[in-house]
Design an enzyme around this catalytic site. Structure first.
Site, PDB file in Angstrom:
ATOM      1  N   LEU A 111       0.841  -1.209   0.000  1.00 34.77           N
ATOM      2  CA  LEU A 111       0.000   0.000   0.000  1.00 34.77           C
ATOM      3  C   LEU A 111       0.871   1.253   0.000  1.00 34.77           C
ATOM      4  CD1 LEU A 111      -2.633  -1.127   2.664  1.00 34.77           C
ATOM      5  CD2 LEU A 111      -2.427  -1.769   0.249  1.00 34.77           C
ATOM      6  N   ALA A 169      -0.396   4.483  -1.474  1.00 30.69           N
ATOM      7  CA  ALA A 169      -1.182   5.565  -2.069  1.00 30.69           C
ATOM      8  C   ALA A 169      -1.342   6.762  -1.137  1.00 30.69           C
ATOM      9  CB  ALA A 169      -2.552   5.029  -2.460  1.00 30.69           C
ATOM     10  N   GLN A 180      -5.443   3.608  -6.694  1.00 23.97           N
ATOM     11  CA  GLN A 180      -6.455   3.395  -5.646  1.00 23.97           C
ATOM     12  C   GLN A 180      -7.823   3.905  -6.099  1.00 23.97           C
ATOM     13  OE1 GLN A 180      -5.334   4.076  -1.563  1.00 23.97           O
ATOM     14  NE2 GLN A 180      -7.356   4.862  -1.065  1.00 23.97           N
ATOM     15  N   GLY A 204      -8.132   5.245   2.811  1.00 21.60           N
ATOM     16  CA  GLY A 204      -7.980   4.226   3.837  1.00 21.60           C
ATOM     17  C   GLY A 204      -7.403   2.924   3.300  1.00 21.60           C
ATOM     18  N   THR A 205      -6.894   2.132   4.263  1.00 20.44           N
ATOM     19  CA  THR A 205      -6.209   0.893   3.876  1.00 20.44           C
ATOM     20  C   THR A 205      -7.165  -0.123   3.242  1.00 20.44           C
ATOM     21  OG1 THR A 205      -6.452   0.348   6.206  1.00 20.44           O
ATOM     22  CG2 THR A 205      -4.277   1.018   5.492  1.00 20.44           C
ATOM     23  N   GLY A 231      -3.056   0.148  16.660  1.00 16.33           N
ATOM     24  CA  GLY A 231      -4.255  -0.669  16.786  1.00 16.33           C
ATOM     25  C   GLY A 231      -3.908  -1.820  17.719  1.00 16.33           C
ATOM     26  N   ASN A 281      -0.881  -3.954  16.041  1.00 20.15           N
ATOM     27  CA  ASN A 281      -1.016  -4.388  14.651  1.00 20.15           C
ATOM     28  C   ASN A 281       0.091  -3.711  13.836  1.00 20.15           C
ATOM     29  OD1 ASN A 281      -1.862  -4.944  12.040  1.00 20.15           O
ATOM     30  ND2 ASN A 281      -3.538  -3.443  12.098  1.00 20.15           N
ATOM     31  N   HIS A 296      30.227  24.954   3.301  1.00 25.55           N
ATOM     32  CA  HIS A 296      31.243  25.724   4.040  1.00 25.55           C
ATOM     33  C   HIS A 296      30.751  26.025   5.445  1.00 25.55           C
ATOM     34  CE1 HIS A 296      31.978  27.040  -0.178  1.00 25.55           C
ATOM     35  NE2 HIS A 296      30.697  27.348  -0.148  1.00 25.55           N
TER      36      HIS A 296
HETATM   37  P1  TTP Z   1      -1.131   6.157   6.886  1.00 23.22           P
HETATM   38  O1  TTP Z   1       0.265   6.300   7.401  1.00 23.22           O
HETATM   39  O2  TTP Z   1      -2.229   5.985   7.865  1.00 23.22           O
HETATM   40  O3  TTP Z   1      -1.509   7.372   5.948  1.00 23.22           O
HETATM   41  P2  TTP Z   1      -0.606   8.225   4.995  1.00 23.22           P
HETATM   42  O4  TTP Z   1       0.426   7.393   4.324  1.00 23.22           O
HETATM   43  O5  TTP Z   1      -1.503   8.999   4.073  1.00 23.22           O
HETATM   44  O6  TTP Z   1       0.153   9.232   5.976  1.00 23.22           O
HETATM   45  P3  TTP Z   1      -0.415  10.530   6.757  1.00 23.22           P
HETATM   46  O7  TTP Z   1      -1.368  10.008   7.801  1.00 23.22           O
HETATM   47  O8  TTP Z   1       0.827  11.121   7.340  1.00 23.22           O
HETATM   48  O9  TTP Z   1      -1.069  11.423   5.748  1.00 23.22           O
HETATM   49  O10 TTP Z   1      -1.196   4.931   5.876  1.00 23.22           O
HETATM   50  C1  TTP Z   1      -0.845   3.615   6.229  1.00 23.22           C
HETATM   51  C2  TTP Z   1      -0.478   2.875   4.973  1.00 23.22           C
HETATM   52  O11 TTP Z   1      -1.573   2.756   4.073  1.00 23.22           O
HETATM   53  C3  TTP Z   1       0.617   3.517   4.200  1.00 23.22           C
HETATM   54  O12 TTP Z   1       1.423   2.488   3.667  1.00 23.22           O
HETATM   55  C4  TTP Z   1      -0.102   4.241   3.077  1.00 23.22           C
HETATM   56  C5  TTP Z   1      -1.298   3.379   2.844  1.00 23.22           C
HETATM   57  N1  TTP Z   1      -2.502   4.098   2.429  1.00 23.22           N
HETATM   58  C6  TTP Z   1      -3.006   3.897   1.159  1.00 23.22           C
HETATM   59  O13 TTP Z   1      -2.430   3.155   0.353  1.00 23.22           O
HETATM   60  N2  TTP Z   1      -4.170   4.546   0.810  1.00 23.22           N
HETATM   61  C7  TTP Z   1      -4.809   5.382   1.655  1.00 23.22           C
HETATM   62  O14 TTP Z   1      -5.855   5.940   1.281  1.00 23.22           O
HETATM   63  C8  TTP Z   1      -4.259   5.582   2.971  1.00 23.22           C
HETATM   64  C9  TTP Z   1      -4.950   6.500   3.944  1.00 23.22           C
HETATM   65  C10 TTP Z   1      -3.117   4.925   3.310  1.00 23.22           C
END
Ligand code: TTP
Length: 410
Positions: free
Chosen positions: A6, A8, A77, A82-83, A141, A165, A317
């Site tokens: 992941l 994105a 995505q 979100g994940t 988590g 987690n 420098h």
């Molecule tokens: P996060 O670290 O929660 O989100 P982020 O990477 O956008 O960072 P920030 O909160 O600083 O803005 O993401 C956890 C993992 O999931 C990371 O590997 C990125 C991935 N992710 C996605 O692929 N798509 C998404 O929409 C989000 C929110 C996260």
């Protein structure tokens, strides 16, 4: 088996380093964070699928279409954050087999994946996740367990101990049915932890593997320094491919890339890593836990410690750079100094997404973005950020953050 990584996310907490690129391409110990992820998944998979969106071209350019001879497929995505949404995006190309999922912005090692795969198979589980015990789970988590099975995953449970987690999972394709039923969370995201709870409510068996190795969730700037220190302390091999002039001192372990020249009078105490085609010295002092990228210039009377200097950047420098991160293509003027310690010896606080956060570190210097020009004799307070493409004029005292693209003069 395929690995879904992941990548994105916007990486807002890592601004200004993520102003123009995804966080997974940021280099720590001169290698993109995501390369460590791919390397540790590599023995278990035959293909990588990367979920991308924010500044995806930078990631595609950095990695290309294969890693260690295995193909990389990039999938955009689906709309929504979100994940769980990120994983849903690969639904069309996962066929009828189990697959590994890992966040692209975490560091973990091969033993964790080995244990995860073996627990998943031994328990004949529907899903499995990697966990690690921590005393304080306020940023994690919490994975609740009974015997060999997970019973629930609770986000940010407060200051309690238990299993966190770690962001590495194995799923079967039926996870997509649960993802489609996952509601949007309080923070407006579709989260895979909510999906896991739906699976548990439906009676699916979720196993867990306990990891005891090093893990880092690279979310905030100082996590880059922690990971850099770990990698240099534990993974660096002494190797000199460049030229070290007579009169320079190199105390192992130090890695010096091809085409780099270390001039007379330079004093380098490892662990230190220096990339290719950089110019070091004469007469500079590079102290442990420093990574300097490709095509950098560290010049006369410069001291650097515990810092990351990304490609094409210069401290040419009379500079002191301590516990700091300097992005790509950035130049410090003569006499520019980073302060890395508060006079009251308190821990350094950093503004993250508009709120002050305690880094927990007594020593933390500057966080400077990409393409920044800093004039002569600039003094930078501990934990201050200078945004990408900013210009800081001569003699400025940087006691507050400098926004990206701005001009600051005395
Ligand atoms: P996060 O670290 O929660 O989100 P982020 O990477 O956008 O960072 P920030 O909160 O600083 O803005 O993401 C956890 C993992 O999931 C990371 O590997 C990125 C991935 N992710 C996605 O692929 N798509 C998404 O929409 C989000 C929110 C996260």
């Amino acid at each position: 088996m395929k690995a879904v990584v992941l990548a994105a996310g916007k990486g807002e907490r890592l601004r200004p380093l993520t102003d123009d690129r995804p966080k997974v391409v940021l280099k720590v110990a001169n290698r993109a964070i995501i390369e460590y992820v791919l390397e540790n998944l590599d023995p278990f998979v035959d293909e990588f699928i990367l979920v991308v969106r924010y500044e995806k071209e930078k990631l595609i350019k950095a990695l290309g279409d294969e890693f260690n001879g295995k193909p990389i497929t990039y999938i955009e995505q689906l709309p929504g954050d979100g994940t769980a949404k990120a994983i849903e995006s690969v639904g069309e190309i996962i066929e009828n087999e189990e697959f590994i999922v890992a966040n692209g912005d975490i560091y973990f090692e091969i033993d964790g994946v080995k244990e995860l795969v073996s627990v998943f198979r031994r328990e004949k589980a529907d899903a499995a996740l990697l966990v690690k015990e921590f005393d304080d789970l306020s940023h994690f988590g919490k994975v609740e367990v009974d015997g060999n099975a997970v019973t629930a995953v609770r986000e940010k449970p407060g200051k309690v101990s238990g299993y966190a987690n770690l962001g590495v999972y194995i799923f079967k394709p039926d996870v997509f049915d649960f993802i489609r039923k996952t509601p949007v969370s309080e923070r407006g995201e579709y989260e895979i932890t909510d999906t896991l709870n739906l699976m548990l409510e439906a009676g699916r068996k979720v196993a867990y593997a306990v990891y005891s190795g090093y893990w880092n969730d690279v979310g905030r700037p100082w996590n880059l320094l922690e990971l850099n220190e770990y990698l240099l302390k534990n993974r660096l091999k002494h190797s000199i491919k460049g030229i070290v002039e007579e009169g320079a001192t190199v105390v192992p372990p130090v890695e010096i890339g091809e085409g780099t020249v270390v001039r007379s009078g330079a004093y380098i105490i490892g662990p230190v890593k220096i990339g290719r085609n950089s110019r070091i010295g004469p007469n500079c002092f590079i102290r442990p836990y420093t990574s300097i990228g490709d095509n950098c210039h560290i010049g006369n009377a410069v001291e650097i410690k515990n810092s990351i200097i990304m490609d094409h950047s210069n401290a040419p420098h009379l500079n002191y750079v301590g516990d700091s991160i300097i992005g790509e293509n950035t130049n410090l003027g003569a006499g520019t100094i980073t302060a890395n310690l508060r006079h009251d010896k308190g821990t350094v606080k950093v503004e993250i997404k508009g709120k002050l956060e305690d880094s927990g570190r007594k020593k933390l210097g500057a966080i400077i973005g990409h393409n920044v020009k800093v004039g002569i004799n600039v003094s930078i307070y501990p934990g201050r950020k200078i945004g990408s493409n900013a210009f800081v004029g001569p003699g400025v005292i940087v006691d507050r953050n400098v926004p990206s693209g701005s001009l600051v003069v005395v």
